[in-house]
Scaffold this active site. Structure first.
Site, PDB file in Angstrom:
ATOM      1  N   LYS A 206      53.873   5.767  89.755  1.00  0.00           N
ATOM      2  CA  LYS A 206      54.551   5.780  91.052  1.00  0.00           C
ATOM      3  C   LYS A 206      55.311   4.474  91.264  1.00  0.00           C
ATOM      4  CE  LYS A 206      53.680   6.051  95.981  1.00  0.00           C
ATOM      5  NZ  LYS A 206      52.742   6.306  97.071  1.00  0.00           N
ATOM      6  N   GLU A 212      48.549  -1.567  83.026  1.00  0.00           N
ATOM      7  CA  GLU A 212      48.002  -0.740  81.941  1.00  0.00           C
ATOM      8  C   GLU A 212      49.072   0.230  81.417  1.00  0.00           C
ATOM      9  OE1 GLU A 212      46.790  -1.238  84.914  1.00  0.00           O
ATOM     10  OE2 GLU A 212      44.601  -1.315  84.964  1.00  0.00           O
ATOM     11  N   GLY A 267      49.257   8.278  95.303  1.00  0.00           N
ATOM     12  CA  GLY A 267      48.984   8.469  93.871  1.00  0.00           C
ATOM     13  C   GLY A 267      47.943   9.554  93.624  1.00  0.00           C
ATOM     14  N   ARG A 268      46.850   9.504  94.379  1.00  0.00           N
ATOM     15  CA  ARG A 268      45.755  10.459  94.132  1.00  0.00           C
ATOM     16  C   ARG A 268      46.051  11.842  94.699  1.00  0.00           C
ATOM     17  NH1 ARG A 268      44.636   6.173  97.175  1.00  0.00           N
ATOM     18  NH2 ARG A 268      43.998   6.416  99.348  1.00  0.00           N
ATOM     19  N   GLU A 353      38.636   6.424  96.493  1.00  0.00           N
ATOM     20  CA  GLU A 353      39.783   5.563  96.795  1.00  0.00           C
ATOM     21  C   GLU A 353      40.304   5.866  98.205  1.00  0.00           C
ATOM     22  OE1 GLU A 353      42.553   3.856  93.536  1.00  0.00           O
ATOM     23  OE2 GLU A 353      43.758   5.427  94.454  1.00  0.00           O
ATOM     24  N   HIS A 384      20.336  18.689  81.468  1.00  0.00           N
ATOM     25  CA  HIS A 384      19.592  18.053  80.378  1.00  0.00           C
ATOM     26  C   HIS A 384      19.793  16.544  80.407  1.00  0.00           C
ATOM     27  CE1 HIS A 384      18.572  21.970  78.728  1.00  0.00           C
ATOM     28  NE2 HIS A 384      19.737  22.311  79.237  1.00  0.00           N
ATOM     29  N   LYS A 512      43.435  -6.885  90.574  1.00  0.00           N
ATOM     30  CA  LYS A 512      44.725  -6.955  89.858  1.00  0.00           C
ATOM     31  C   LYS A 512      45.259  -8.384  89.874  1.00  0.00           C
ATOM     32  CE  LYS A 512      46.342  -2.266  90.906  1.00  0.00           C
ATOM     33  NZ  LYS A 512      47.329  -1.442  91.588  1.00  0.00           N
TER      34      LYS A 512
END
Ligand code: F6P
Length: 551
Positions: A206, A212, A267-268, A353, A384, A512
């Protein structure tokens, strides 16, 4: 703004909780045979059984009152109407506009955003049709066989989750890869597996400033140019998805190969926008439209259904009851369908978030618990691994069991086993097993009395552990769209009741900022920036390691 906890309905809920005490779900079911048929809701191909929650009709009535008094109707209208409800960033919140059908009108500052959305959708349709049909060629004239999405957070989790969920609809011969981690191993593995002549990279960000993503994108770009022998190849192998045209072009991607979206898409909440490009490439534009239609159907249900029949509202309020009144610190997401295996990770970002906040919109302390820790894995594997704690641990964790009814005929037996386990787990968590039952079972098995006495405490299940069971008619694009939108609105409703801004994420900034300073110091001979002793020692250890390995 007062804290929700100062609200009279909140206080009534607290008093009601004390009154309910540890009243067992078994007793609630025994006293009320119609409970299961009453405590269910259905919409858009999704069925919710919420009767295994520790609530009564009185609890629900108070919770619905809480939502009404929090101004849910007004806040919902404000969101759908394009008001700048993301106040700290001064932005509208309009992921719902992304799934509006062509011709609908939603305006922000007098501009119809749906027309813009439809225009980008059309460009994506043309592009994806060209890639899927083989008309779009790589630099040497070969069609595309591999697509690599480079992005992180909302620019990765949504498309990845949806591509996994919708694999049966995938175009044969077109492989999707996702690279989010900057550690280098992930992109290295992908680059080893693909061919530069037939690979398309999508750089999805965005902001187009995310460290990253840009690090991985630069690596991919250099790899491509190295193999193709010319920068000109970038135009055939790189497209960008972003709101930041300037940074895209600075990176070296022609903005003719960029698909845009807008600051009013968080973003999410962005998989419905051009960020969904990998999904379109995988399943085709028509099926992506069905994904949007499923989400839109849930939007309409959320906007119009009475609170008492409203899936996102019911799930949100039960969550608040569990988190704030029963003190549940976490929420488990347990899909009983392998293709939903990335759903828990996706919902982690969506929920944590969005609502992982301690202050309300006006900056005052929220005064109650907000986002729970969201966690989970496909339920059958979880049985399990982590289910032991769910059944007998000292903390209880409410669970969303998610099942799918439709299944391929040749897998009917597998489906029955998985479904049986899902239903049985919900039943076991609720009913538990008493000491008397355990004793009788062990005596019937012929165990000596001293063994029976020693083992009883270990084999008792307290039960009374709440869960929702959510059933999808089928895991198709429409159903998935509705499911995701359900969780989006659940998150929204909780944010409204808590009074927080669900649409900013300032909490990611400090890390950041400090990472940029640490990065400088890792590269230097000594620290240029002040650090605490622990951090300084870790940096020094890295430098020593780097010197020892000669770089
Ligand atoms: O750091 C968190 C975050 O800002 C998320 O909100 C976002 O989804 C992710 O990073 C990726 O951001 P971008 O799409 O701008 O690269």
């Amino acid at each position: 703004m007062t804290s929700p906890a100062q609200d009279t309905t909140w206080q009534a809920l607290a008093a009601h909780r004390t009154e309910l005490g540890e009243r067992h779900l078994n007793a609630l079911f025994a006293a009320d045979p119609a409970r299961a048929t009453r405590m269910q809701a259905e919409a858009c191909g999704l069925f919710l059984d919420y009767s295994k929650n520790r609530v009564t009709d009185d609890t629900l009535a108070l919770l619905f009152r809480l939502a009404r008094e929090a101004g849910l109707a007004e806040r919902t209208a404000a969101m759908f109407g394009g008001e700048r409800i993301n106040a700290t960033e001064g932005r509208a919140v309009l992921h719902t506009a992304l799934r509006q059908p062509a011709g609908a009108v939603v305006t922000v500052d007098g501009r119809d955003v749906v027309a813009d959305v439809v225009a980008v959708r059309e460009r994506i349709r043309h592009f994806s049709d060209a890639v899927r049909s083989g008309a779009w060629r790589g630099h040497s004239g070969k069609p595309i066989t591999d697509v690599v999405n480079i992005g992180i957070g909302g620019s990765d989790l949504g498309p990845l989750m949806a591509c996994e969920a919708l694999k049966p609809y995938a175009q044969p011969g077109l492989r999707l890869h996702f690279v989010s981690n900057v550690d280098g191993v992930q992109i290295d593995d992908v680059l080893k597996a693909v061919d530069a002549e037939t690979t398309l990279f999508i750089v999805a960000s965005k902001t187009f400033t995310t460290q990253e993503t840009l690090t991985n994108a630069h690596t991919a770009r250099a790899w491509l140019i190295g193999r193709a022998g010319s920068e000109a190849a970038v135009a055939r192998h790189f497209v960008a998805v972003s709101t930041n045209a300037e940074a895209v072009s600075r990176f070296g991607i022609d903005t003719a190969n960029m698909f845009g979206f807008w600051d009013w898409v968080g973003g999410r909440y962005s998989l419905w926008s051009a960020i969904g490009l990998p999904i379109v490439l995988q399943i085709g534009a028509a099926r992506f439209d069905a994904l949007l239609a499923g989400a839109h159907a849930m939007d309409e249900h959320f906007r119009s259904a009475p609170l008492e029949h409203n899936l996102p509202v019911i799930m949100a309020l039960l969550g608040i009851w569990n988190i704030d009144f029963l003190d549940a610190p976490t929420q488990v997401i347990a899909p009983y369908h392998q293709r939903l295996h990335r759903l828990p990770a996706y919902l982690q970002q969506l929920d944590m978030e969005s609502n992982g906040k301690s202050v309300k919109l006006d900056g005052s302390p929220v005064g109650c618990q907000t986002s729970p820790v969201i966690w989970g894995e496909p339920g059958i594997n979880g049985q399990h691994a982590y289910f032991q704690m769910l059944h007998q641990g000292t903390r209880f964790a409410p669970i969303d069991f998610i099942g799918v009814l439709e299944h391929p005929a040749h897998l009917a037996h597998h489906h029955r086993v998985a479904f049986a386990n899902m239903v049985a787990q919900a039943e076991a968590l609720m009913r538990g097993k008493s000491a008397a039952e355990v004793e009788a079972e062990m005596r019937a098995a012929g165990l000596a009395e001293d063994r029976v006495r020693a083992l009883v405490p270990h084999r008792v299940f307290p039960g009374n552990r709440p869960s929702n069971t959510l059933l999808l008619e089928r895991l198709d694009p429409f159903g998935l769209g509705a499911l995701i939108a359900l969780y989006e609105h659940r998150t929204f409703v909780q944010g409204v009741v808590w009074g927080v801004n669900s649409f900013d994420q300032w909490g990611v900034e400090l890390g950041k900022q400090l990472a940029a300073r640490v990065l400088d110091d890792l590269a230097g001979e000594a620290d240029a920036n002040p650090h605490d002793a622990s951090t300084a020692a870790l940096i020094e250890r890295y430098r020593r390691g780097a010197r020892a390995s000669g770089h």
